[in-house]
Write a protein that holds these residues in place. Structure first.
Motif, PDB file in Angstrom:
ATOM      1  N   LYS A   1       0.811  -1.203  -0.039  1.00  0.00           N
ATOM      2  CA  LYS A   1      -0.125   0.069  -0.224  1.00  0.00           C
ATOM      3  C   LYS A   1       0.760   1.305   0.045  1.00  0.00           C
ATOM      4  O   LYS A   1       0.304   2.696  -0.011  1.00  0.00           O
ATOM      5  N   LYS A   2       2.166   1.220   0.189  1.00  0.00           N
ATOM      6  CA  LYS A   2       3.094   2.420  -0.189  1.00  0.00           C
ATOM      7  C   LYS A   2       3.479   2.784  -1.529  1.00  0.00           C
ATOM      8  O   LYS A   2       4.090   3.543  -1.836  1.00  0.00           O
ATOM      9  N   ILE A   3       3.379   1.584  -2.377  1.00  0.00           N
ATOM     10  CA  ILE A   3       3.926   1.630  -4.006  1.00  0.00           C
ATOM     11  C   ILE A   3       3.080   2.518  -4.611  1.00  0.00           C
ATOM     12  O   ILE A   3       1.690   2.469  -4.630  1.00  0.00           O
ATOM     13  N   LYS A   4       3.655   3.633  -5.107  1.00  0.00           N
ATOM     14  CA  LYS A   4       2.932   4.617  -6.018  1.00  0.00           C
ATOM     15  C   LYS A   4       3.150   4.051  -7.371  1.00  0.00           C
ATOM     16  O   LYS A   4       3.999   3.515  -7.987  1.00  0.00           O
ATOM     17  N   VAL A   5       2.137   4.747  -8.227  1.00  0.00           N
ATOM     18  CA  VAL A   5       2.250   4.583  -9.677  1.00  0.00           C
ATOM     19  C   VAL A   5       3.478   5.208 -10.204  1.00  0.00           C
ATOM     20  O   VAL A   5       4.303   4.616 -10.983  1.00  0.00           O
ATOM     21  N   MET A   6       4.139   6.427  -9.581  1.00  0.00           N
ATOM     22  CA  MET A   6       5.261   6.797  -9.949  1.00  0.00           C
ATOM     23  C   MET A   6       6.500   5.757  -9.858  1.00  0.00           C
ATOM     24  O   MET A   6       7.655   6.154 -10.439  1.00  0.00           O
ATOM     25  N   ASP A   7       6.521   4.774  -9.022  1.00  0.00           N
ATOM     26  CA  ASP A   7       7.664   3.991  -8.684  1.00  0.00           C
ATOM     27  C   ASP A   7       7.698   2.820  -9.783  1.00  0.00           C
ATOM     28  O   ASP A   7       8.754   2.313 -10.004  1.00  0.00           O
ATOM     29  N   HIS A   8       6.789   2.766 -10.733  1.00  0.00           N
ATOM     30  CA  HIS A   8       6.790   1.681 -11.728  1.00  0.00           C
ATOM     31  C   HIS A   8       6.202   2.166 -13.009  1.00  0.00           C
ATOM     32  O   HIS A   8       6.219   1.454 -13.966  1.00  0.00           O
TER      33      HIS A   8
ATOM     34  N   GLU B   1      -2.990   8.980 -11.859  1.00  0.00           N
ATOM     35  CA  GLU B   1      -2.079   9.878 -11.443  1.00  0.00           C
ATOM     36  C   GLU B   1      -1.000   9.703 -10.900  1.00  0.00           C
ATOM     37  O   GLU B   1      -1.071   8.528 -10.307  1.00  0.00           O
ATOM     38  N   LYS B   2       0.456  10.114 -10.954  1.00  0.00           N
ATOM     39  CA  LYS B   2       1.635   9.718 -10.608  1.00  0.00           C
ATOM     40  C   LYS B   2       1.418   9.296  -8.756  1.00  0.00           C
ATOM     41  O   LYS B   2       2.458   8.364  -8.472  1.00  0.00           O
ATOM     42  N   ASP B   3       0.711   9.998  -8.047  1.00  0.00           N
ATOM     43  CA  ASP B   3       0.749   9.916  -6.719  1.00  0.00           C
ATOM     44  C   ASP B   3      -0.214   8.966  -6.213  1.00  0.00           C
ATOM     45  O   ASP B   3      -0.338   8.610  -5.042  1.00  0.00           O
ATOM     46  N   ASP B   4      -0.725   8.335  -7.438  1.00  0.00           N
ATOM     47  CA  ASP B   4      -2.013   7.287  -6.858  1.00  0.00           C
ATOM     48  C   ASP B   4      -1.196   5.924  -6.468  1.00  0.00           C
ATOM     49  O   ASP B   4      -0.098   5.793  -6.915  1.00  0.00           O
TER      50      ASP B   4
ATOM     51  N   VAL C   1      -4.667   1.093  -8.946  1.00  0.00           N
ATOM     52  CA  VAL C   1      -4.658   1.164 -10.498  1.00  0.00           C
ATOM     53  C   VAL C   1      -4.685  -0.525 -10.996  1.00  0.00           C
ATOM     54  O   VAL C   1      -5.402  -0.807 -11.688  1.00  0.00           O
ATOM     55  N   ALA C   2      -3.995  -1.501 -10.159  1.00  0.00           N
ATOM     56  CA  ALA C   2      -4.363  -2.739 -10.224  1.00  0.00           C
ATOM     57  C   ALA C   2      -5.979  -2.923 -10.112  1.00  0.00           C
ATOM     58  O   ALA C   2      -6.216  -3.904 -11.020  1.00  0.00           O
ATOM     59  N   HIS C   3      -6.537  -2.553  -9.306  1.00  0.00           N
ATOM     60  CA  HIS C   3      -8.404  -2.708  -8.956  1.00  0.00           C
ATOM     61  C   HIS C   3      -8.883  -2.262 -10.274  1.00  0.00           C
ATOM     62  O   HIS C   3      -9.606  -2.795 -10.799  1.00  0.00           O
ATOM     63  N   LYS C   4      -8.371  -1.047 -10.909  1.00  0.00           N
ATOM     64  CA  LYS C   4      -8.994  -0.634 -12.180  1.00  0.00           C
ATOM     65  C   LYS C   4      -8.947  -1.423 -13.293  1.00  0.00           C
ATOM     66  O   LYS C   4      -9.603  -1.542 -14.249  1.00  0.00           O
ATOM     67  N   LEU C   5      -7.480  -1.967 -13.381  1.00  0.00           N
ATOM     68  CA  LEU C   5      -7.176  -2.907 -14.494  1.00  0.00           C
ATOM     69  C   LEU C   5      -8.073  -3.974 -14.585  1.00  0.00           C
ATOM     70  O   LEU C   5      -8.733  -4.472 -15.527  1.00  0.00           O
ATOM     71  N   ILE C   6      -8.372  -4.487 -13.474  1.00  0.00           N
ATOM     72  CA  ILE C   6      -9.210  -5.875 -13.186  1.00  0.00           C
ATOM     73  C   ILE C   6     -10.489  -5.281 -13.505  1.00  0.00           C
ATOM     74  O   ILE C   6     -11.281  -5.886 -14.445  1.00  0.00           O
ATOM     75  N   ASP C   7     -11.069  -4.322 -12.837  1.00  0.00           N
ATOM     76  CA  ASP C   7     -12.586  -3.943 -12.966  1.00  0.00           C
ATOM     77  C   ASP C   7     -13.130  -3.557 -14.292  1.00  0.00           C
ATOM     78  O   ASP C   7     -14.243  -3.928 -14.935  1.00  0.00           O
TER      79      ASP C   7
ATOM     80  N   LEU D   1      -3.388   2.021 -18.518  1.00  0.00           N
ATOM     81  CA  LEU D   1      -3.974   3.152 -18.385  1.00  0.00           C
ATOM     82  C   LEU D   1      -2.790   4.406 -18.508  1.00  0.00           C
ATOM     83  O   LEU D   1      -1.862   4.049 -17.941  1.00  0.00           O
ATOM     84  N   PRO D   2      -3.350   5.389 -18.996  1.00  0.00           N
ATOM     85  CA  PRO D   2      -2.642   6.610 -18.971  1.00  0.00           C
ATOM     86  C   PRO D   2      -2.262   7.144 -17.730  1.00  0.00           C
ATOM     87  O   PRO D   2      -3.149   7.206 -16.932  1.00  0.00           O
ATOM     88  N   VAL D   3      -0.824   7.558 -17.287  1.00  0.00           N
ATOM     89  CA  VAL D   3      -0.643   8.435 -16.142  1.00  0.00           C
ATOM     90  C   VAL D   3      -0.706   9.594 -16.619  1.00  0.00           C
ATOM     91  O   VAL D   3      -0.074  10.352 -17.742  1.00  0.00           O
TER      92      VAL D   3
END
Ligand code: ADP
Length: 213
Positions: A77-84, A159-162, A167-173, A179-181
């Motif tokens: 839960k600490k991993i952010k979009v910007m990390d990957h 967004e990069k701070d999400d 985001v993983a949930h969004k990809l699944i749902d 998805l674009p950042v």
């Protein structure tokens, strides 16, 4: 950073001592194990960083009561979009379907983001969008991508701070691959990155890599 690790025998002993006697000083833990404080220092540092123990100045070590699984969840839960996130591949809205297919091969990606002449996001193109258009047997060089793309406001973005987990949930749902950042500015929506299922796989591997250390 919180990390989930395989504990050594001595680290297990330390956790047990703190569980039973905490708050307890490093000195007192060392006494119980007949070791020096200096010998224990790396173990205490690891256990504190990993989240098993908490150190309070002048009081000593506390057991946090967290299981390995909780610690792993905390860490995820600490991993952010910007990390990957990776670099996005964008195409102009005037591009033909034919050229979009060529771009997809050249850039070796499965999703293209479509922008207008001001470089603002207007659409998304997937492999299947292009395959579907190709089935029609039309002149792909004369059809612009705007005809077949998924357009705003139906684009799922992040967004990069999400949190990467959101985001993983969004990809699944939404049953999508990428998805674009984006960055919202007064001009509109700018694409600054992308997150794909591959990024998710890499994040998983990175997480496991940490565990081995
Ligand atoms: P494919 O169609 O190649 O399996 P996807 O599953 O990503 O790839 O795409 C499925 C559909 O969802 C396509 O029509 C595509 O345009 C659309 N799509 C892809 N990504 C997004 C997104 N981030 N937001 C909205 N729609 C998307």
């Amino acid at each position: 950073m919180v990390s989930t690790i395989e504990l050594s025998k001595r680290q297990e002993q330390i956790v047990q001592i703190v569980k039973d006697n905490g708050p307890i000083t490093g000195e007192a833990i060392a006494d119980r194990l007949s070791l020096t404080r200096a010998t224990l220092r790396p173990d205490l540092a690891i256990l504190t960083m990993a989240g098993y123990l908490e150190a309070r100045p002048r009081v000593g070590y506390f057991y946090t009561g967290k299981t390995g699984q909780q610690l792993l969840a905390d860490k995820i839960k600490k991993i952010k979009v910007m990390d990957h996130q990776s670099i996005p591949v964008v195409v102009n809205e005037s591009l033909s379907v034919y050229d979009a297919i060529v771009t997809m091969f050249l850039e070796d990606v499965g999703t293209l983001f479509v922008v207008d002449k001001s470089s603002l996001l207007v659409g998304v193109l997937s492999r299947k969008d292009l395959l579907r258009a190709s089935l029609g047997n039309q002149d792909l060089k004369s059809i612009p991508v705007t005809i077949i793309m998924t357009r705003m406001p139906n684009i799922t973005m992040c967004e990069k701070d999400d949190l990467l987990l959101e985001v993983a949930h969004k990809l699944i749902d939404k049953q999508i691959d990428a998805l674009p950042v984006v960055k919202h500015s007064e001009r509109g929506i700018e694409v600054i990155g992308r997150i794909t299922k591959t990024n998710m796989t890499k994040a998983l591997v990175a997480l496991a890599g940490d565990e081995i250390l």
